[in-house]
Design an enzyme around this catalytic site. Structure first.
Site, PDB file in Angstrom:
ATOM      1  N   ASP A   1     -57.718 -53.900   7.281  1.00  0.00           N
ATOM      2  CA  ASP A   1     -58.445 -53.765   7.960  1.00  0.00           C
ATOM      3  C   ASP A   1     -58.011 -51.809   8.716  1.00  0.00           C
ATOM      4  OD1 ASP A   1     -60.213 -53.569  10.300  1.00  0.00           O
ATOM      5  OD2 ASP A   1     -59.010 -54.112  12.014  1.00  0.00           O
TER       6      ASP A   1
ATOM      7  N   CYS B   1     -64.890 -50.879   9.050  1.00  0.00           N
ATOM      8  CA  CYS B   1     -65.221 -49.822  10.126  1.00  0.00           C
ATOM      9  C   CYS B   1     -66.391 -49.020  10.078  1.00  0.00           C
ATOM     10  CB  CYS B   1     -64.544 -50.711  11.659  1.00  0.00           C
ATOM     11  SG  CYS B   1     -63.168 -49.477  11.253  1.00  0.00           S
TER      12      CYS B   1
HETATM   13  N1  SAH Z   1     -55.678 -54.135  12.808  1.00  0.00           N
HETATM   14  C1  SAH Z   1     -55.748 -53.875  13.798  1.00  0.00           C
HETATM   15  C2  SAH Z   1     -56.523 -52.104  13.617  1.00  0.00           C
HETATM   16  C3  SAH Z   1     -56.595 -51.568  12.872  1.00  0.00           C
HETATM   17  S1  SAH Z   1     -56.912 -50.277  12.910  1.00  0.00           S
HETATM   18  C4  SAH Z   1     -56.233 -54.885  14.466  1.00  0.00           C
HETATM   19  O1  SAH Z   1     -56.701 -55.887  14.358  1.00  0.00           O
HETATM   20  O2  SAH Z   1     -55.886 -54.080  16.256  1.00  0.00           O
HETATM   21  C5  SAH Z   1     -56.371 -48.985  11.687  1.00  0.00           C
HETATM   22  C6  SAH Z   1     -55.262 -48.652  11.311  1.00  0.00           C
HETATM   23  O3  SAH Z   1     -54.433 -48.472  10.423  1.00  0.00           O
HETATM   24  C7  SAH Z   1     -54.312 -48.119  12.142  1.00  0.00           C
HETATM   25  O4  SAH Z   1     -53.043 -48.775  13.286  1.00  0.00           O
HETATM   26  C8  SAH Z   1     -53.907 -46.547  11.624  1.00  0.00           C
HETATM   27  O5  SAH Z   1     -52.460 -46.047  12.473  1.00  0.00           O
HETATM   28  C9  SAH Z   1     -53.209 -47.345  10.601  1.00  0.00           C
HETATM   29  N2  SAH Z   1     -53.785 -47.041   9.471  1.00  0.00           N
HETATM   30  C10 SAH Z   1     -53.953 -45.379   9.171  1.00  0.00           C
HETATM   31  N3  SAH Z   1     -53.980 -44.905   7.659  1.00  0.00           N
HETATM   32  C11 SAH Z   1     -52.711 -46.041   6.873  1.00  0.00           C
HETATM   33  C12 SAH Z   1     -52.304 -46.256   5.909  1.00  0.00           C
HETATM   34  N4  SAH Z   1     -52.689 -45.415   5.031  1.00  0.00           N
HETATM   35  N5  SAH Z   1     -51.374 -46.946   5.706  1.00  0.00           N
HETATM   36  C13 SAH Z   1     -51.367 -47.887   6.806  1.00  0.00           C
HETATM   37  N6  SAH Z   1     -51.704 -47.879   7.807  1.00  0.00           N
HETATM   38  C14 SAH Z   1     -52.445 -46.783   7.874  1.00  0.00           C
END
Ligand code: SAH
Length: 381
Positions: A285, A325
């Site tokens: 996600d 999203c």
């Molecule tokens: N699945 C979560 C929402 C994810 S939002 C839920 O349902 O609550 C996206 C997330 O990805 C954020 O927390 C952000 O910090 C993280 N993120 C962004 N780039 C990333 C990367 N390259 N590797 C790991 N996490 C990442």
């Protein structure tokens, strides 16, 4: 309906955030809109009616607030859940305003010059208070996004309490408990749009699980109720700290302890797949990779890389929960990307569920922007 600044042929002198009438080039009346003097989206249409006065505007907005709340009341209630989006901007006919409920706290976010006008905001808050008083909502916090305020040329502001005294609480989604701190500087709160997908993912999840963009643990904490091992990763240390606190709120005898890892998913999935790690359930996600149409290609490459690695690491009979999203990535783009990933991995994917955002984030026919979340749950052969 939105009217972009570039589409405007002529305009009368107008105050930022004002109520304006839209006409086509022949002078035919098209409706009443809210005006922004700085955004590329100059006009957000409110109604096809001709509103003249502030009073008429406030009445319409109050009516829409009541309709939005009545819709959430009418929706089948998710079990053991006390957080939801109550107002979702255009999707509720209230462009520029978002209201989320976290148990006894409402978080309100105004995103446009019009919705930031004190008389409008106060009126909306009063209506929300009246309508929700009996349902245990006693506190209202205004959250601001500095970047959006800058774009709308609104003066900088801090997150602050609008009504009541509480700014932090605990809330529950599908029986899983979470902390909420409304004043915290970074984005806090939940991705409420995933609430129904958490429950769906949990139904199919089993064995050894990986949640690759776990934020504060939304999916991971649900997976822990169904799986024997859960690893969750995110690049954000603050998000992981809250995730660990959330885990403590939920820890139930017999559930696996979640392994929280601060890492970049692209790097970690590459290392894990190179070292032959295998999983039974993987959730992807990521944040919106395509922020505009222009970077659609790059975004799709990013999604494909992640999905390819995930598919390779899934055992036969494993479950992939994969989300996007990005509004600019269509459902068709997303499925094509996933098909290509399956072909490259030499695996067959069967779709168990084609899902989208939770129903408290309404998808309105005729307003394409309201449909942004794609969530496919697949089993891998
Ligand atoms: N699945 C979560 C929402 C994810 S939002 C839920 O349902 O609550 C996206 C997330 O990805 C954020 O927390 C952000 O910090 C993280 N993120 C962004 N780039 C990333 C990367 N390259 N590797 C790991 N996490 C990442």
């Amino acid at each position: 309906m939105w009217v972009y600044r570039s589409e405007i042929i002529s305009e009368d002198a107008t105050q930022p955030g004002a109520l304006v009438h839209i006409e086509d080039e022949r002078g035919k009346f098209l409706g009443t809109a809210l005006y922004s003097s700085s955004s590329q989206i100059a006009l957000r249409k409110l109604t096809g009616e001709r509103l003249q006065t502030q009073q008429q505007l406030l009445e319409l907005l109050r009516q829409r607030v009541r309709t939005a709340l009545a819709y959430r009341q009418w929706l089948p209630q998710a079990k053991d859940t006390n957080a939801a989006r109550l107002i979702f901007s255009e999707a509720d006919g209230l462009p520029g305003i978002i209201v989320d409920r976290y148990n006894d706290i409402l978080s309100l976010h105004s995103q446009t010059q019009a919705m930031d006008r004190p008389e409008i905001k106060q009126d909306m808050v009063a209506e929300l208070q009246t309508q929700l008083a009996s349902s245990g909502v006693a506190h209202i916090v205004e959250r601001v996004e500095p970047h959006i305020r800058e774009l709308e040329q609104l003066p900088p502001a801090e997150n602050h309490l609008l009504h009541g005294e509480k700014t932090s609480t605990q809330y529950t989604l599908n029986g899983v408990h979470f902390h909420y701190d409304a004043l915290s500087g970074q984005k806090t709160g939940a991705f409420l749009d995933q609430c129904e997908n958490y429950a769906a993912a949990e139904k199919y999840a089993h064995g050894k699980a990986l949640d690759a963009f776990c934020y504060q643990g939304g999916f991971a904490l649900h997976l822990a109720r169904a799986c024997t091992e859960v690893t969750a990763l995110d690049t954000s240390r603050p998000a992981l700290e809250i995730a660990e606190e959330n885990e403590k709120l939920n820890h139930i005898q017999g559930q696996p302890e979640i392994e929280w890892i601060e890492a970049n998913a692209f790097d970690l999935l590459k290392d894990y797949s190179a070292s032959g790690k295998q999983y039974d359930t993987i959730v992807l996600d990521p944040p919106a990779f395509a922020k505009s149409k222009r970077n659609l290609e790059t975004a799709l490459r990013g999604y494909k890389e992640l999905n390819l690695r995930a598919v390779k690491m899934l055992r036969p009979g494993g479950v992939l929960v994969t989300c996007s999203c990005s509004y600019h990535v269509s459902e068709q783009d997303f499925r094509q990307m996933l098909t290509a990933a399956a072909v490259d991995a030499g695996r067959t994917l069967c779709i168990l569920e084609m899902r989208t955002q939770s129903k408290d984030h309404p998808i309105v026919l005729g307003i394409p922007e309201t449909h942004y979340l794609k969530c496919l749950i697949c089993t891998v052969r």
